[in-house]
Design a protein around this motif. Structure first.
Motif, PDB file in Angstrom:
ATOM      1  N   ALA A  77      15.141  -2.233  -0.786  1.00 52.26           N
ATOM      2  CA  ALA A  77      14.440  -2.681   0.419  1.00 52.26           C
ATOM      3  C   ALA A  77      15.177  -2.061   1.596  1.00 52.26           C
ATOM      4  CB  ALA A  77      14.428  -4.205   0.497  1.00 52.26           C
ATOM      5  N   GLN A  82      11.706   0.267   7.158  1.00 48.66           N
ATOM      6  CA  GLN A  82      10.478  -0.457   6.821  1.00 48.66           C
ATOM      7  C   GLN A  82       9.779   0.150   5.601  1.00 48.66           C
ATOM      8  OE1 GLN A  82       8.569  -0.123  10.686  1.00 48.66           O
ATOM      9  NE2 GLN A  82       9.439  -2.066  11.316  1.00 48.66           N
ATOM     10  N   ARG A  83      10.586   0.401   4.563  1.00 48.59           N
ATOM     11  CA  ARG A  83      10.062   1.038   3.359  1.00 48.59           C
ATOM     12  C   ARG A  83      10.742   0.483   2.111  1.00 48.59           C
ATOM     13  NH1 ARG A  83       9.654   4.790   7.459  1.00 48.59           N
ATOM     14  NH2 ARG A  83       7.904   6.254   7.340  1.00 48.59           N
ATOM     15  N   GLY A  98       5.459   1.625   2.279  1.00 45.65           N
ATOM     16  CA  GLY A  98       5.811   1.541   3.688  1.00 45.65           C
ATOM     17  C   GLY A  98       5.537   2.833   4.434  1.00 45.65           C
ATOM     18  N   ASP A 102      -0.275  -0.245  10.457  1.00 47.69           N
ATOM     19  CA  ASP A 102      -0.035  -1.672  10.537  1.00 47.69           C
ATOM     20  C   ASP A 102      -1.344  -2.415  10.280  1.00 47.69           C
ATOM     21  OD1 ASP A 102       0.646  -4.245  11.070  1.00 47.69           O
ATOM     22  OD2 ASP A 102       1.749  -3.802  12.905  1.00 47.69           O
ATOM     23  N   SER A 117       0.977   1.577   2.756  1.00 52.50           N
ATOM     24  CA  SER A 117       1.126   0.237   3.325  1.00 52.50           C
ATOM     25  C   SER A 117       2.049   0.248   4.535  1.00 52.50           C
ATOM     26  CB  SER A 117       1.682  -0.713   2.267  1.00 52.50           C
ATOM     27  OG  SER A 117       3.006  -0.334   1.928  1.00 52.50           O
ATOM     28  N   LEU A 119       5.089  -2.006   6.203  1.00 52.36           N
ATOM     29  CA  LEU A 119       6.068  -3.068   6.002  1.00 52.36           C
ATOM     30  C   LEU A 119       6.795  -3.282   7.313  1.00 52.36           C
ATOM     31  CD1 LEU A 119       7.531  -1.980   2.547  1.00 52.36           C
ATOM     32  CD2 LEU A 119       5.879  -3.798   2.984  1.00 52.36           C
ATOM     33  N   TYR A 120       7.090  -4.527   7.603  1.00 52.32           N
ATOM     34  CA  TYR A 120       7.739  -4.832   8.873  1.00 52.32           C
ATOM     35  C   TYR A 120       9.245  -5.044   8.716  1.00 52.32           C
ATOM     36  CZ  TYR A 120       8.808  -6.972  13.323  1.00 52.32           C
ATOM     37  OH  TYR A 120       9.367  -7.255  14.537  1.00 52.32           O
ATOM     38  N   PRO A 122      11.254  -5.506   5.177  1.00 47.63           N
ATOM     39  CA  PRO A 122      11.522  -5.827   3.768  1.00 47.63           C
ATOM     40  C   PRO A 122      13.003  -6.129   3.546  1.00 47.63           C
ATOM     41  CG  PRO A 122      11.254  -3.461   4.037  1.00 47.63           C
ATOM     42  CD  PRO A 122      10.950  -4.085   5.365  1.00 47.63           C
ATOM     43  N   ASP A 137       8.762  -9.761   2.969  1.00 49.71           N
ATOM     44  CA  ASP A 137       8.593  -8.864   4.101  1.00 49.71           C
ATOM     45  C   ASP A 137       8.210  -9.668   5.328  1.00 49.71           C
ATOM     46  OD1 ASP A 137       8.296  -6.476   5.591  1.00 49.71           O
ATOM     47  OD2 ASP A 137       6.157  -6.418   5.140  1.00 49.71           O
ATOM     48  N   TYR A 138       9.150  -9.878   6.204  1.00 50.83           N
ATOM     49  CA  TYR A 138       8.960 -10.554   7.487  1.00 50.83           C
ATOM     50  C   TYR A 138       8.496 -11.991   7.304  1.00 50.83           C
ATOM     51  CZ  TYR A 138       7.392 -11.338  12.298  1.00 50.83           C
ATOM     52  OH  TYR A 138       7.188 -11.844  13.536  1.00 50.83           O
ATOM     53  N   LYS A 142       4.972 -10.245  -0.971  1.00 50.71           N
ATOM     54  CA  LYS A 142       4.020  -9.216  -1.377  1.00 50.71           C
ATOM     55  C   LYS A 142       4.315  -8.750  -2.794  1.00 50.71           C
ATOM     56  CE  LYS A 142       3.339  -7.725   3.366  1.00 50.71           C
ATOM     57  NZ  LYS A 142       3.483  -6.652   4.352  1.00 50.71           N
TER      58      LYS A 142
END
Length: 192
Positions: A77, A82-83, A98, A102, A117, A119-120, A122, A137-138, A142
Motif C-alpha cells: 500500500a 495513492q497506489r 490506483g 477520482d 481506479s 485511491l485516496y 491506501p 482506503d481513506y 475495497k
C-alpha cells in the motif's frame, strides 16, 4: 547486521514462507528485507518518488501496508502515491491499482478495473487464500478480485465519525488495519 541497520518509521511487516521478514520502511521510501541470517537489504525502492521497475530502480512514497499472496508476490500500500504496488519474488515492481480518475465524484464506484481506479489513502492490505486483495482506503474497505482484476467497495464510502451498518452505509474514519479470518469475516482497525 540487523542491529546496525537504520530504519525511519517502519510501518508494515510480513514474513514469507522461508522466514524472511519484509518491512515497509515508510520514511526511507523503501521495502527492506531481513533474511534468516539477520542480513538487512533494500529489496525494492531507492528514493522518494513514483516509478515502476526492477528492485532499487523502483520508487515509492511512504509505503505502509504489506501482504503476500500464495505465489510469494509482495503487495504494497503505497500511501502517498495513492497506489497498490506488486513486487515479484525477483523484485520486479509494477502498479496494479490506483492513479486513475477520482470516481468518488461521478458515481462510477462499482467494478472499476483496478489499474484504472482512484485511491485516496491506501494504508492496510490483506491477500486472501484465493488471492483476492482487500485494502483500507481513506474511508472504505475495497476488494480487488483475483478473477477479473476489478475493484469494488465492500464497506464504507462516505467519511464519518463512526457508524455500524451494512456495506456502504457503514462509516469509517481512517481505517488503518485489515485482516480476514478463516470464515471470510473482515476485521478493520478504524483508527480515528
Amino acid at each position: 547486521d540487523a542491529k546496525k541497520a537504520k530504519f525511519f518509521r517502519p510501518e508494515g511487516l510480513v514474513v514469507d514462507e522461508q522466514g524472511n521478514l519484509y518491512i515497509a520502511d515508510f520514511g526511507n521510501h523503501r521495502i527492506r528485507k531481513i533474511d534468516l541470517d539477520g542480513n538487512v537489504s533494500t529489496f525494492a525502492g531507492s528514493e522518494e518518488g513514483y516509478k515502476d521497475g526492477f528492485a532499487t530502480e523502483a520508487k515509492f512514497k511512504s509505503p505502509k501496508g504489506l501482504a503476500l499472496d500464495s505465489s510469494g508476490n509482495l503487495y504494497v500500500a503505497d500511501l502517498t502515491n495513492q497506489r497498490i504496488r506488486k513486487i515479484t519474488s525477483e523484485a520486479q515492481v509494477t502498479t496494479i491499482a490506483g492513479g486513475g480518475i477520482d470516481y468518488r465524484f461521478d458515481g462510477s464506484l462499482e467494478d472499476v478495473p483496478a489499474k484504472d481506479s482512484f485511491l485516496y489513502s491506501p494504508k492496510a492490505i490483506f491477500v486472501s487464500k484465493n488471492n483476492d486483495i482487500y485494502l483500507s482506503d481513506y474511508n472504505s474497505i475495497k476488494k480487488i478480485s483475483a478473477t477479473n482484476g476489478k475493484m469494488s467497495i465492500l464497506a464504507g464510502q462516505n467519511r464519518g465519525n463512526y457508524k455500524d451498518a451494512l456495506g456502504k452505509d457503514t462509516l469509517f474514519y481512517n481505517p488503518n488495519g485489515i485482516v480476514i479470518d478463516s470464515q471470510g469475516s473482515i476485521y478493520v482497525a478504524d483508527t480515528d
